[in-house]
Scaffold this motif. Structure first.
Motif, PDB file in Angstrom:
ATOM      1  N   ARG A 311     -33.056 -50.323  25.212  1.00 38.26           N
ATOM      2  CA  ARG A 311     -33.344 -51.361  24.228  1.00 38.26           C
ATOM      3  C   ARG A 311     -32.735 -52.705  24.621  1.00 38.26           C
ATOM      4  NH1 ARG A 311     -34.485 -50.196  18.915  1.00 38.26           N
ATOM      5  NH2 ARG A 311     -32.760 -51.499  18.156  1.00 38.26           N
ATOM      6  N   ASN A 312     -31.703 -52.665  25.467  1.00 36.73           N
ATOM      7  CA  ASN A 312     -31.016 -53.892  25.888  1.00 36.73           C
ATOM      8  C   ASN A 312     -30.825 -53.862  27.405  1.00 36.73           C
ATOM      9  OD1 ASN A 312     -30.000 -54.925  23.018  1.00 36.73           O
ATOM     10  ND2 ASN A 312     -29.549 -52.732  23.145  1.00 36.73           N
ATOM     11  N   PRO A 313     -31.885 -53.952  28.189  1.00 32.35           N
ATOM     12  CA  PRO A 313     -31.811 -53.741  29.642  1.00 32.35           C
ATOM     13  C   PRO A 313     -30.940 -54.738  30.380  1.00 32.35           C
ATOM     14  CG  PRO A 313     -33.952 -54.645  29.015  1.00 32.35           C
ATOM     15  CD  PRO A 313     -33.256 -54.267  27.749  1.00 32.35           C
ATOM     16  N   LEU A 448     -25.154 -59.777  23.592  1.00 30.44           N
ATOM     17  CA  LEU A 448     -25.746 -58.615  24.246  1.00 30.44           C
ATOM     18  C   LEU A 448     -24.794 -57.420  24.190  1.00 30.44           C
ATOM     19  CD1 LEU A 448     -27.919 -57.224  25.903  1.00 30.44           C
ATOM     20  CD2 LEU A 448     -26.973 -58.304  27.960  1.00 30.44           C
ATOM     21  N   GLY A 449     -23.508 -57.650  24.488  1.00 30.45           N
ATOM     22  CA  GLY A 449     -22.542 -56.556  24.444  1.00 30.45           C
ATOM     23  C   GLY A 449     -22.445 -55.955  23.052  1.00 30.45           C
ATOM     24  N   SER A 450     -22.466 -56.813  22.031  1.00 28.14           N
ATOM     25  CA  SER A 450     -22.382 -56.333  20.652  1.00 28.14           C
ATOM     26  C   SER A 450     -23.609 -55.505  20.276  1.00 28.14           C
ATOM     27  CB  SER A 450     -22.248 -57.523  19.699  1.00 28.14           C
ATOM     28  OG  SER A 450     -21.061 -58.253  19.967  1.00 28.14           O
ATOM     29  N   LYS A 451     -24.782 -55.928  20.729  1.00 31.01           N
ATOM     30  CA  LYS A 451     -26.005 -55.183  20.424  1.00 31.01           C
ATOM     31  C   LYS A 451     -25.967 -53.788  21.053  1.00 31.01           C
ATOM     32  CE  LYS A 451     -29.292 -58.983  19.741  1.00 31.01           C
ATOM     33  NZ  LYS A 451     -30.516 -59.657  20.274  1.00 31.01           N
ATOM     34  N   VAL A 452     -25.503 -53.704  22.276  1.00 34.83           N
ATOM     35  CA  VAL A 452     -25.434 -52.403  22.948  1.00 34.83           C
ATOM     36  C   VAL A 452     -24.487 -51.469  22.189  1.00 34.83           C
ATOM     37  CG1 VAL A 452     -24.686 -51.195  25.034  1.00 34.83           C
ATOM     38  CG2 VAL A 452     -25.989 -53.317  25.224  1.00 34.83           C
ATOM     39  N   LEU A 453     -23.300 -51.961  21.869  1.00 27.87           N
ATOM     40  CA  LEU A 453     -22.324 -51.131  21.163  1.00 27.87           C
ATOM     41  C   LEU A 453     -22.834 -50.745  19.779  1.00 27.87           C
ATOM     42  CD1 LEU A 453     -19.551 -49.820  21.267  1.00 27.87           C
ATOM     43  CD2 LEU A 453     -18.562 -51.955  20.406  1.00 27.87           C
ATOM     44  N   ALA A 454     -23.464 -51.685  19.078  1.00 24.88           N
ATOM     45  CA  ALA A 454     -23.992 -51.398  17.740  1.00 24.88           C
ATOM     46  C   ALA A 454     -25.116 -50.367  17.803  1.00 24.88           C
ATOM     47  CB  ALA A 454     -24.492 -52.694  17.094  1.00 24.88           C
ATOM     48  N   ASP A 455     -25.946 -50.431  18.841  1.00 28.10           N
ATOM     49  CA  ASP A 455     -27.032 -49.458  18.980  1.00 28.10           C
ATOM     50  C   ASP A 455     -26.489 -48.055  19.241  1.00 28.10           C
ATOM     51  OD1 ASP A 455     -28.957 -51.302  18.485  1.00 28.10           O
ATOM     52  OD2 ASP A 455     -29.761 -51.385  20.524  1.00 28.10           O
ATOM     53  N   VAL A 456     -25.475 -47.956  20.090  1.00 30.70           N
ATOM     54  CA  VAL A 456     -24.875 -46.646  20.345  1.00 30.70           C
ATOM     55  C   VAL A 456     -24.315 -46.071  19.049  1.00 30.70           C
ATOM     56  CG1 VAL A 456     -23.037 -45.406  21.544  1.00 30.70           C
ATOM     57  CG2 VAL A 456     -24.338 -47.157  22.763  1.00 30.70           C
TER      58      VAL A 456
END
Length: 470
Positions: A311-313, A448-456
């Motif tokens: 989702r966040n390549p 971007l880092g926040s989106k990845v962590l939030a998605d996990v």
């Protein structure tokens, strides 16, 4: 007619068992001079900066000479063993001066009676000479000891006698460091049962004789990380112990320093309710499609991270300083940090993004088993893109992980604990954990880092998103 010795003797050189490695330490020899070997037979185990690797010999013949002792670090391309591929066809040549360490440089051979080799081979610990026998052996050309070596050999023999071994009796074989350890611990080497090749006493044998066997290590809740070895006993009165920095530990230190001072790290944290993930793990363990596979929370965390990357390549990239380019990766080689007796290693699952959940479980199980057995290959630790480190197995809530060199992000997983949590407006006991994501701020900005962590976190709170988001 004299045979061309260049055709008779083959030099096996230390190979580059990884990509760009410059040296390796000889951990163990499986053969000794006089042994017959065949093409493909493993002759030694070496440790590189990445892993321990067994080396097969590419020749048939008889071992003529081992060039280095166990524990010696040798440059790639240096001859480590000489094989006589046509035994019995003439005298052995002197070892090439360029291939022999300075301490073993050839000297003039003293005149000696030419006598036949005895039929039985006395076990030889490379570099320490042969135990006394009633049969004389012909001196090997190019390997006669220099005066310093002769003195050292005499000192070792004297020390052996000092351990209570009567003249003429079979003397225990052990390296000087092992002898010193035995002396410090008050252990008579004659009473130690050897387990090394050809009856050589190892450090482990001395420790076993000095103390009762340690209790079995507890099984970790999450088996993704191997247990660390117990510390070695400290000699009475010692105020400090010095441990050589080499092998995996040396490489890890260099990589961590390089990463910490090259990539600007940012770490973000999130605490979340993973009760549904824990329940899903229990359900998957009973699923016939997952029979025989390793199923645990780490498996679903790995899958959640892979979905978040999809989702966040932009998070899956590398910084090429030389070319001044950002290299976007369209594949994920998922690293799993593992603590082993040789130190921290990070093997990775190749093309993890393409694997189904059962395939990911199988790959994760194989990775863990191989790491625990010390069989991880250098290739398995190369080419990683993103890593997971599971510090929760040690009861730790979380940490600030350092990026694996060349990667863009690393996810630390904390311990899963039953804690009071507000669920549907009421305080209830829930399974809670904390995740920490470190990333290279040159590649990944805060959004971007926040989106990845939030998605996990969102996937682990509601695992059904593995279906709707995948």
């Amino acid at each position: 007619m004299t045979q061309d010795t260049s055709l008779r003797f083959r030099e096996f050189k230390m190979p580059d068992v990884g990509e760009g490695l410059t040296e390796a330490e000889i951990l163990k020899w499986y053969v000794q001079p006089g042994d017959t070997v065949t093409d493909g037979q493993v002759v030694c185990e070496v440790e590189t900066a990445k892993a321990a690797v067994e080396l097969p010999i590419p020749y048939d013949g008889v071992v003529h000479e081992l060039r280095f002792e166990e524990g010696t670090t040798v440059d790639v391309g240096t001859s480590i063993i000489t094989i006589d591929v046509a035994p019995g066809s003439g005298d052995a040549p002197a070892a090439p001066a360029a291939e022999v360490p300075a301490a073993q440089a050839p000297v003039a051979e003293p005149p000696a009676a030419e006598e036949a080799e005895p039929k039985g081979r006395t076990p030889v610990l490379v570099g320490y000479g042969v135990a006394e026998t009633s049969t004389k052996r012909r001196a090997r050309k190019g390997t006669s000891p220099v005066p310093e070596q002769a003195a050292a050999a005499a000192a070792i023999q004297s020390e052996m006698n000092g351990h209570g071994v009567a003249p003429g009796a079979a003397r225990p074989l052990a390296k000087p460091p092992v002898r010193k350890l035995a002396k410090d611990l008050g252990i008579d080497l004659a009473t130690v049962t050897p387990t090394g090749p050809d009856g050589v006493i190892t450090r482990e044998d001395v420790h076993a004789a000095a103390a009762p066997a340690p209790a079995p290590a507890p099984v970790l809740a999450e088996p993704a990380v191997a247990a660390q070895p117990a510390p070695e006993p400290v000699a009475a009165g010692a105020r400090e112990t010095r441990i050589p920095i080499k092998g995996v530990r040396k490489a890890t230190a260099a990589a961590m320093v390089g990463s910490a001072f090259t990539a600007p790290h940012v770490t973000e944290f999130i605490t979340l309710d993973v009760t549904r993930t824990v329940k899903l793990v229990d359900e998957l363990k009973a699923d016939k499609n997952m029979a025989g596979l390793r199923v645990n929370p780490l498996l679903l965390i790995a899958k959640a991270l892979l979905v978040a990357i999809k989702r966040n390549p932009g998070v899956n990239a590398a910084w090429d300083e030389a070319a001044q380019e950002i290299v976007q990766k369209h594949y994920v080689n998922l690293g799993i940090a593992a603590a082993t007796p040789r130190g921290l290693i990070v093997p990775n699952i190749k093309d993890a993004h393409d694997k189904t959940l059962p395939e990911l479980a199988q790959a994760l199980g194989e990775l863990v088993s191989t790491a625990r057995e010390g069989k991880t290959t250098p290739a398995a630790m190369q080419g990683g893109t993103v890593t997971i480190t599971n510090v929760g197995v040690f009861g730790v809530d979380t940490g600030t992980p350092i990026l694996n060199s060349g990667e863009s992000a690393i996810l630390a997983v904390g311990a899963i604990k039953l804690q009071p949590w507000v669920h549907k407006g009421k305080v209830k006991p829930r399974q809670v954990t904390t995740l920490a994501l470190s990333f290279d701020h040159r590649l990944v900005d805060g959004e971007l880092g926040s989106k990845v962590l939030a998605d996990v976190a969102a996937i682990l709170e509601q695992p059904k998103r593995l279906i709707t988001w995948a």
